[in-house]
Design a protein around this motif. Structure first.
Motif, PDB file in Angstrom:
ATOM      1  N   THR A   2     -17.759 110.750-106.024  1.00 51.57           N
ATOM      2  CA  THR A   2     -17.763 111.510-104.796  1.00 51.57           C
ATOM      3  C   THR A   2     -16.778 110.918-103.811  1.00 51.57           C
ATOM      4  O   THR A   2     -16.299 109.808-103.960  1.00 51.57           O
ATOM      5  CB  THR A   2     -19.155 111.510-104.160  1.00 51.57           C
ATOM      6  OG1 THR A   2     -19.463 110.164-103.763  1.00 51.57           O
ATOM      7  CG2 THR A   2     -20.205 112.028-105.112  1.00 51.57           C
ATOM      8  N   ALA A 124     -10.927 111.405-101.202  1.00 58.34           N
ATOM      9  CA  ALA A 124     -11.983 112.108-101.935  1.00 58.34           C
ATOM     10  C   ALA A 124     -11.402 112.783-103.172  1.00 58.34           C
ATOM     11  O   ALA A 124     -10.255 113.228-103.165  1.00 58.34           O
ATOM     12  CB  ALA A 124     -12.639 113.166-101.050  1.00 58.34           C
ATOM     13  N   THR A 128     -14.191 117.560-104.533  1.00 61.73           N
ATOM     14  CA  THR A 128     -15.039 117.311-103.368  1.00 61.73           C
ATOM     15  C   THR A 128     -14.328 117.736-102.097  1.00 61.73           C
ATOM     16  O   THR A 128     -14.921 118.356-101.206  1.00 61.73           O
ATOM     17  CB  THR A 128     -15.402 115.819-103.279  1.00 61.73           C
ATOM     18  OG1 THR A 128     -16.093 115.430-104.468  1.00 61.73           O
ATOM     19  CG2 THR A 128     -16.281 115.531-102.072  1.00 61.73           C
ATOM     20  N   PRO A 131     -13.846 122.332-102.419  1.00 61.11           N
ATOM     21  CA  PRO A 131     -14.831 122.917-103.353  1.00 61.11           C
ATOM     22  C   PRO A 131     -14.387 124.287-103.856  1.00 61.11           C
ATOM     23  O   PRO A 131     -13.460 124.903-103.319  1.00 61.11           O
ATOM     24  CB  PRO A 131     -16.095 123.029-102.485  1.00 61.11           C
ATOM     25  CG  PRO A 131     -15.873 122.115-101.327  1.00 61.11           C
ATOM     26  CD  PRO A 131     -14.393 122.128-101.071  1.00 61.11           C
TER      27      PRO A 131
END
Length: 265
Positions: A2, A124, A128, A131
């Protein structure tokens, strides 16, 4: 991995590096105590020099080529990512299992954050940060001298990959300097700027479009340098992130980014 996990891994690397430098690794002064026993006193390493970073500059995001189809299976996409065979000797792969909810510390409060909050998209994984993809995968490797290498990729329907490529660049441009905390609440400072990985003699970049950025991450007195390469290939976007106390060999980073792009064709 993540977005907060990747930032935590960078902060943890800085904390681990700081601890190692303070407790040995060739650092310290030797002597004897009042009983004649040898002792070693840890010495605090000097703060690394801060290098000015030119502002990040993006590149135009091309349209997704006609006929380009997304990779729809996570496992198939994972099979296209970099492997340990692509790395020099001294690197190792990390295959981290899911955290056991019953393990000590599993229920500890996650205090990771960024300020501004939307700068959490920096570092990130693509899926993530943007999306809506149809598949995603990532790998992580550790190297010598506290270095690390992450690659993640995501595939999108329609023009999603081009929009993701543009969105990532927008975040890098807006978040030139920001701060945050790791999972334990330790402060982490980030600076984002331009990269010279694909300039001059190396101006020919892989994929349909490529942009690179350099980040300097400071935590607990230790500064790490990260080079991130984001590449659009058909209906997919991949990101290669190399971090170390010193910049990871640029020739290696360029070669890995090229291999990463070629695997997605």
């Amino acid at each position: 991995m993540t977005g907060s996990a990747r930032r935590r891994s960078v902060a943890a690397l800085a904390a681990c590096t700081s601890l190692a430098l303070l407790t040995g690794c060739g650092s310290g002064t030797s002597g004897t105590d009042e009983n004649g026993d040898s002792t070693t006193a840890a010495t605090t390493p000097p703060a690394p020099p801060r290098v000015d970073l030119a502002p990040f500059e993006g590149v135009p995001a091309p349209t997704v080529p006609a006929g380009a189809t997304p990779i729809t299976d996570n496992a198939f996409l994972a099979g296209r990512l970099l492997t340990i065979a692509d790395l020099p000797a001294g690197w190792t792969g990390y295959d981290l299992p899911p955290l056991d909810p019953s393990s000590p510390g599993a229920s500890a409060e996650d205090r990771s954050s960024t300020d501004p909050a939307d700068c959490g998209a920096v570092l990130a994984p693509i899926a993530t940060a943007v999306p809506g993809g149809v598949s995603a995968a990532s790998v992580t490797y550790g190297g010598p001298d506290f270095s690390s290498l992450d690659q993640d990729a995501a595939s999108y329907d329609g023009d999603g990959a081009a929009r993701a490529f543009a969105s990532i660049q927008d975040t890098l441009a807006r978040c030139g300097e920001f701060s945050g905390t790791d999972a334990d609440g330790v402060r982490v400072d980030y600076r984002v700027g331009a990269s010279t990985l694909f300039t001059g003699a190396y101006a020919t970049a892989p994929g349909d479009a490529t942009v690179a950025a350099r980040l300097q991450v400071t935590s607990d007195g230790v500064e790490l340098t990260t080079d991130a390469v984001i590449t659009l290939v058909g209906a997919s976007v991949t990101q290669t992130v190399a971090t170390g106390l010193e910049p990871v060999d640029p020739q290696l980073v360029r070669a890995l980014a090229t291999t990463a792009a070629d695997r997605l064709r």
